[in-house]
Motif scaffolding. Structure first.
Motif, PDB file in Angstrom:
ATOM      1  N   ALA A  27       0.848  -1.202   0.000  1.00  0.00           N
ATOM      2  CA  ALA A  27       0.000   0.000   0.000  1.00  0.00           C
ATOM      3  C   ALA A  27       0.879   1.247   0.000  1.00  0.00           C
ATOM      4  O   ALA A  27       1.906   1.307   0.684  1.00  0.00           O
ATOM      5  CB  ALA A  27      -0.893  -0.014   1.234  1.00  0.00           C
ATOM      6  N   GLY A  28       0.497   2.210  -0.792  1.00  0.00           N
ATOM      7  CA  GLY A  28       1.238   3.474  -0.828  1.00  0.00           C
ATOM      8  C   GLY A  28       2.377   3.482  -1.823  1.00  0.00           C
ATOM      9  O   GLY A  28       2.975   4.528  -2.089  1.00  0.00           O
ATOM     10  N   VAL A  29       2.707   2.311  -2.368  1.00  0.00           N
ATOM     11  CA  VAL A  29       3.778   2.220  -3.361  1.00  0.00           C
ATOM     12  C   VAL A  29       3.123   1.984  -4.722  1.00  0.00           C
ATOM     13  O   VAL A  29       2.152   1.258  -4.825  1.00  0.00           O
ATOM     14  CB  VAL A  29       4.732   1.060  -3.005  1.00  0.00           C
ATOM     15  CG1 VAL A  29       5.719   0.786  -4.127  1.00  0.00           C
ATOM     16  CG2 VAL A  29       5.459   1.371  -1.697  1.00  0.00           C
ATOM     17  N   VAL A  30       3.657   2.660  -5.746  1.00  0.00           N
ATOM     18  CA  VAL A  30       3.139   2.466  -7.104  1.00  0.00           C
ATOM     19  C   VAL A  30       4.225   1.779  -7.918  1.00  0.00           C
ATOM     20  O   VAL A  30       5.349   2.283  -8.020  1.00  0.00           O
ATOM     21  CB  VAL A  30       2.750   3.816  -7.755  1.00  0.00           C
ATOM     22  CG1 VAL A  30       2.296   3.617  -9.192  1.00  0.00           C
ATOM     23  CG2 VAL A  30       1.653   4.499  -6.926  1.00  0.00           C
ATOM     24  N   VAL A  48       6.311   5.099  -7.591  1.00  0.00           N
ATOM     25  CA  VAL A  48       6.328   5.900  -6.366  1.00  0.00           C
ATOM     26  C   VAL A  48       6.839   4.989  -5.259  1.00  0.00           C
ATOM     27  O   VAL A  48       6.238   3.939  -4.977  1.00  0.00           O
ATOM     28  CB  VAL A  48       4.924   6.438  -6.005  1.00  0.00           C
ATOM     29  CG1 VAL A  48       5.006   7.319  -4.768  1.00  0.00           C
ATOM     30  CG2 VAL A  48       4.311   7.199  -7.185  1.00  0.00           C
ATOM     31  N   LEU A  49       7.969   5.346  -4.655  1.00  0.00           N
ATOM     32  CA  LEU A  49       8.590   4.529  -3.614  1.00  0.00           C
ATOM     33  C   LEU A  49       7.918   4.776  -2.271  1.00  0.00           C
ATOM     34  O   LEU A  49       7.137   5.724  -2.118  1.00  0.00           O
ATOM     35  CB  LEU A  49      10.087   4.844  -3.536  1.00  0.00           C
ATOM     36  CG  LEU A  49      10.856   4.744  -4.868  1.00  0.00           C
ATOM     37  CD1 LEU A  49      12.342   5.025  -4.650  1.00  0.00           C
ATOM     38  CD2 LEU A  49      10.648   3.377  -5.515  1.00  0.00           C
ATOM     39  N   ALA A  50       8.254   3.930  -1.293  1.00  0.00           N
ATOM     40  CA  ALA A  50       7.584   4.011   0.015  1.00  0.00           C
ATOM     41  C   ALA A  50       7.786   5.371   0.679  1.00  0.00           C
ATOM     42  O   ALA A  50       6.926   5.837   1.434  1.00  0.00           O
ATOM     43  CB  ALA A  50       8.086   2.886   0.918  1.00  0.00           C
ATOM     44  N   ASP A  51       8.908   6.021   0.395  1.00  0.00           N
ATOM     45  CA  ASP A  51       9.140   7.336   1.017  1.00  0.00           C
ATOM     46  C   ASP A  51       8.588   8.482   0.168  1.00  0.00           C
ATOM     47  O   ASP A  51       8.860   9.644   0.435  1.00  0.00           O
ATOM     48  CB  ASP A  51      10.636   7.546   1.263  1.00  0.00           C
ATOM     49  CG  ASP A  51      11.442   7.589  -0.036  1.00  0.00           C
ATOM     50  OD1 ASP A  51      10.840   7.456  -1.127  1.00  0.00           O
ATOM     51  OD2 ASP A  51      12.677   7.755   0.034  1.00  0.00           O
ATOM     52  N   GLY A  52       7.835   8.133  -0.874  1.00  0.00           N
ATOM     53  CA  GLY A  52       7.191   9.167  -1.696  1.00  0.00           C
ATOM     54  C   GLY A  52       7.997   9.614  -2.895  1.00  0.00           C
ATOM     55  O   GLY A  52       7.499  10.362  -3.730  1.00  0.00           O
ATOM     56  N   ARG A  53       9.271   9.166  -2.973  1.00  0.00           N
ATOM     57  CA  ARG A  53      10.056   9.603  -4.127  1.00  0.00           C
ATOM     58  C   ARG A  53       9.573   8.939  -5.412  1.00  0.00           C
ATOM     59  O   ARG A  53       9.057   7.819  -5.407  1.00  0.00           O
ATOM     60  CB  ARG A  53      11.549   9.308  -3.914  1.00  0.00           C
ATOM     61  CG  ARG A  53      12.234  10.395  -3.108  1.00  0.00           C
ATOM     62  CD  ARG A  53      13.683  10.074  -2.880  1.00  0.00           C
ATOM     63  NE  ARG A  53      13.809   8.738  -2.319  1.00  0.00           N
ATOM     64  CZ  ARG A  53      14.938   8.064  -2.255  1.00  0.00           C
ATOM     65  NH1 ARG A  53      16.050   8.584  -2.715  1.00  0.00           N
ATOM     66  NH2 ARG A  53      14.972   6.865  -1.716  1.00  0.00           N
ATOM     67  N   LEU A  54       9.786   9.658  -6.521  1.00  0.00           N
ATOM     68  CA  LEU A  54       9.425   9.191  -7.862  1.00  0.00           C
ATOM     69  C   LEU A  54      10.668   8.627  -8.520  1.00  0.00           C
ATOM     70  O   LEU A  54      11.773   9.178  -8.344  1.00  0.00           O
ATOM     71  CB  LEU A  54       8.901  10.369  -8.690  1.00  0.00           C
ATOM     72  CG  LEU A  54       7.778  11.175  -8.037  1.00  0.00           C
ATOM     73  CD1 LEU A  54       7.492  12.440  -8.855  1.00  0.00           C
ATOM     74  CD2 LEU A  54       6.521  10.320  -7.903  1.00  0.00           C
ATOM     75  N   PHE A  55      10.500   7.557  -9.307  1.00  0.00           N
ATOM     76  CA  PHE A  55      11.661   6.849  -9.866  1.00  0.00           C
ATOM     77  C   PHE A  55      11.267   6.367 -11.255  1.00  0.00           C
ATOM     78  O   PHE A  55      10.236   5.703 -11.415  1.00  0.00           O
ATOM     79  CB  PHE A  55      11.968   5.665  -8.937  1.00  0.00           C
ATOM     80  CG  PHE A  55      13.282   4.966  -9.153  1.00  0.00           C
ATOM     81  CD1 PHE A  55      14.342   5.560  -9.831  1.00  0.00           C
ATOM     82  CD2 PHE A  55      13.463   3.689  -8.624  1.00  0.00           C
ATOM     83  CE1 PHE A  55      15.542   4.895  -9.993  1.00  0.00           C
ATOM     84  CE2 PHE A  55      14.667   3.017  -8.779  1.00  0.00           C
ATOM     85  CZ  PHE A  55      15.711   3.624  -9.464  1.00  0.00           C
TER      86      PHE A  55
END
Ligand code: ADP
Ligand code: MG
Length: 312
Positions: A24-27, A35-42
């Protein structure tokens, strides 16, 4: 090109199906960026000579620029800002000066687009290939704008004209000199980071960058959101002399396409950022058809097509 089940998107779907669902929270696979667990985009994207660019028509520095720019565009498509990038360059042997010329474009793009170039890899191979991976973040504590949030009734916006890059390619292939804005769009695309932020701040519900052509990319957004769309032919901004079909199916524009429920709020957000208002080109509808509205009372299907790699 479109390639039935042998294509790029079918492969990606087979791969996704074999991997565990992200927490949950990861894309994971399926949006412009992870979208990583800490909110960063990759995100990562490759440009290959002969497939994505042609060194008869652009400089190696253009290719370097574009490799960074298309990755930054995927960050923009989430409402994010780029932070850092790594670059892998594959160079054909026996071409002195090529590496540094590519490097010129990489450095220019990193400087002008505000992304720290912090590493990479250099190797030799049969053709010039440039792969950039980029990290970014959505500012102001906002959530990233995914492809999957569009709802029936939302307005569909694009941030600028569609088809300029295709028009330049058509001209080059026919031996004509493209117009300066079309050539600039093809060789030096400028990712719409500020527009992506303004869209997110203006209540965007879903967003994608237009890399494969609006027909294909709004299709990805509709697939992810479980909705359909009607695009108004007369509202699609496109260069003079280019058919609506080419404008909708040609790739490489790197404008953003997003959906939002409140047009006035979107316009206010763009005005606050001192950006031109985005173009309202249609609406999200129910069902599963993607329509092109020709006049107020006639429509057809959106042209299919758009870029998909045939991977056999
Ligand atoms: P974009 O055009 O926004 O870069 P793509 O159409 O290339 O997106 O890819 C669609 C989605 O599939 C993205 O989420 C991307 O990360 C993912 N994807 C593409 N190729 C691969 C791969 N080889 N392995 C894993 N994920 C992939
Ligand atoms: Mg994208």
């Amino acid at each position: 090109m479109i390639g039935a089940m042998a294509g790029e998107f079918a492969f990606i779907e087979r791969l996704r199906a074999r991997l565990p669902d992200p927490p949950a929270g990861v894309v994971g696979i399926g949006d412009d960026c992870a979208v990583l667990a800490d909110g960063r985009l990759f995100a990562v994207d490759s440009l290959v000579a002969g497939t994505h660019f042609d060194l008869r028509w652009c400089t190696p520095a253009d290719a370097g620029w574009k490799a960074v720019a298309v990755n930054v565009s995927d960050i923009a498509a989430m409402g994010g800002r780029p932070e850092a990038a790594v670059v892998a360059v594959t160079l054909p042997p026996g071409e002195p000066g090529l590496a540094d010329a590519v490097g010129d474009g990489l450095v220019e793009a990193a400087t002008e687009l505000g992304v720290a170039l912090v590493g990479g890899d250099t190797t030799s191979g049969p053709v010039l290939s440039i792969t950039v991976a980029v990290l970014g973040r959505v500012p102001d504590g906002r959530a990233p704008v995914l492809r999957r949030g569009a709802s029936v009734g939302d307005t569909v916006f694009v941030t600028g004209p569609l088809g300029l890059a295709t028009q330049a390619l058509d001209d080059l292939a026919a031996g004509r000199t493209p117009s300066p804005p079309a050539a600039a769009r093809l060789h030096r695309p400028w990712p719409r980071v500020a527009d992506g932020e303004a869209a997110a701040a203006g209540g965007a519900t879903a967003m994608i960058d237009v890399s494969d052509g609006l027909s294909a990319d709004i299709g990805h957004l509709c697939d992810a959101s479980g909705v359909a769309v009607g695009i108004e032919q007369a509202a699609v901004p496109r260069p003079d002399g280019l058919s609506i079909e080419r404008a909708l199916t040609g790739g490489d524009d790197y404008e953003l396409c997003f959906t939002a429920p409140d047009r006035a709020r979107v316009d206010a957000s763009f005005a606050a950022a001192e950006l031109p208002a985005p173009h309202a080109v249609g609406a999200i509808i129910g069902g599963d058809r993607r329509l092109l509205l020709l006049t107020p009372d006639s429509f057809t299907d959106l042209p299919t097509g758009g870029w998909e790699h045939d991977i056999g």
